[in-house]
Scaffold this active site. Sequence first.
Site, mmCIF file in Angstrom:
data_model
loop_
_atom_site.group_PDB
_atom_site.id
_atom_site.type_symbol
_atom_site.label_atom_id
_atom_site.label_comp_id
_atom_site.label_asym_id
_atom_site.label_seq_id
_atom_site.Cartn_x
_atom_site.Cartn_y
_atom_site.Cartn_z
ATOM 1 N N SER A 272 46.682 54.638 -0.669
ATOM 2 C CA SER A 272 45.665 54.166 -1.619
ATOM 3 C C SER A 272 46.047 53.797 -3.376
ATOM 4 O O SER A 272 46.482 55.020 -3.237
ATOM 5 C CB SER A 272 44.610 53.317 -1.350
ATOM 6 O OG SER A 272 43.967 52.468 -2.143
ATOM 7 N N TYR B 242 36.197 58.488 0.065
ATOM 8 C CA TYR B 242 37.488 57.585 0.424
ATOM 9 C C TYR B 242 38.566 58.457 -0.262
ATOM 10 O O TYR B 242 39.896 58.525 0.396
ATOM 11 C CB TYR B 242 37.309 55.889 0.325
ATOM 12 C CG TYR B 242 38.333 55.443 0.236
ATOM 13 C CD1 TYR B 242 38.408 54.703 1.750
ATOM 14 C CD2 TYR B 242 39.097 54.530 -0.328
ATOM 15 C CE1 TYR B 242 39.670 54.251 1.933
ATOM 16 C CE2 TYR B 242 40.272 53.819 -0.208
ATOM 17 C CZ TYR B 242 40.839 53.382 0.696
ATOM 18 O OH TYR B 242 42.015 52.292 1.184
#
Length: 278
Positions: free
Chosen positions: A126, A139
């Site tokens: 990401s 995350y």
Amino acid sequence: MRSGAGLLLALGAAGVLLLRLLLLLPRRARRALPAEGKAVLITGCDKGFGHALAKCLHAKGFTVFAGCLLMDENGDGARELRNMKSDRMKVLQMDVCSDQEVAQAVDFVKRTLKEPDKGRVVNITSMLGRMVSPSRSCYCVSKFGVAAFSDCLRQEMYRWGVRVVLIEPSNFVAATGILTAAGIDRQAEALWSGATDTVREDYGSEYFTRHVALMKSFVNSGLKDMSLVLNDITEALTSPCPKNRYNPMETYWWVRLQVMTHLPTAIADWLYVPGATL
């Protein structure tokens, strides 16, 4: 972003935009490697990127080994892939957190492939694997970890001629449907009930409720079309000379990623993080 960034931000943005334009200049086209006779093992094919990628690569001629968490439970994603009834779509039960299931999947692939090639490893992280964001520490930690592992693996694999590529998408929540309001409520309840009295007192229920609502606002956010990600993964697999990193994202997020990873931390935080001061 703060409006007072002025000349500094303008110069910085101009620099990264110039670099972006240079990267977009036409390059001599190189013929992609043929998909026929090639096989790919994909994890997380129950939904999201994994499910879409399995169908995309199968359509291009790859033999696809689609690992699904819920195959043994007749999950929707696994059932849809099995119903294609193609000898090039092989659906496997695979919980990536289970060493046994991963080993069984690897053994199945080895038995099926007669002449395995050197291959490539393509991992999806990401943009939050290289820059952070408030309230997303768990995350970000996971994505930073995958990025670091992939970078190490890339260096370790040079001697065997195996390429390791990272895909770093921006926000595709709306496209993948991976985040739901019900799921957020379940996680929020578990977090609050598991918090100590000290944590509850320090943060307060009002702060917690506000951030739960903020997370719910992201359910339909981001890009709705996965093609940017699927195209980059396909190129990473079929290009004779793939990049080490691909950034399927809007220009705004690409610029912000460059700012957060290249400018001094204090300046980057001041530009993008509420409450940060120089």
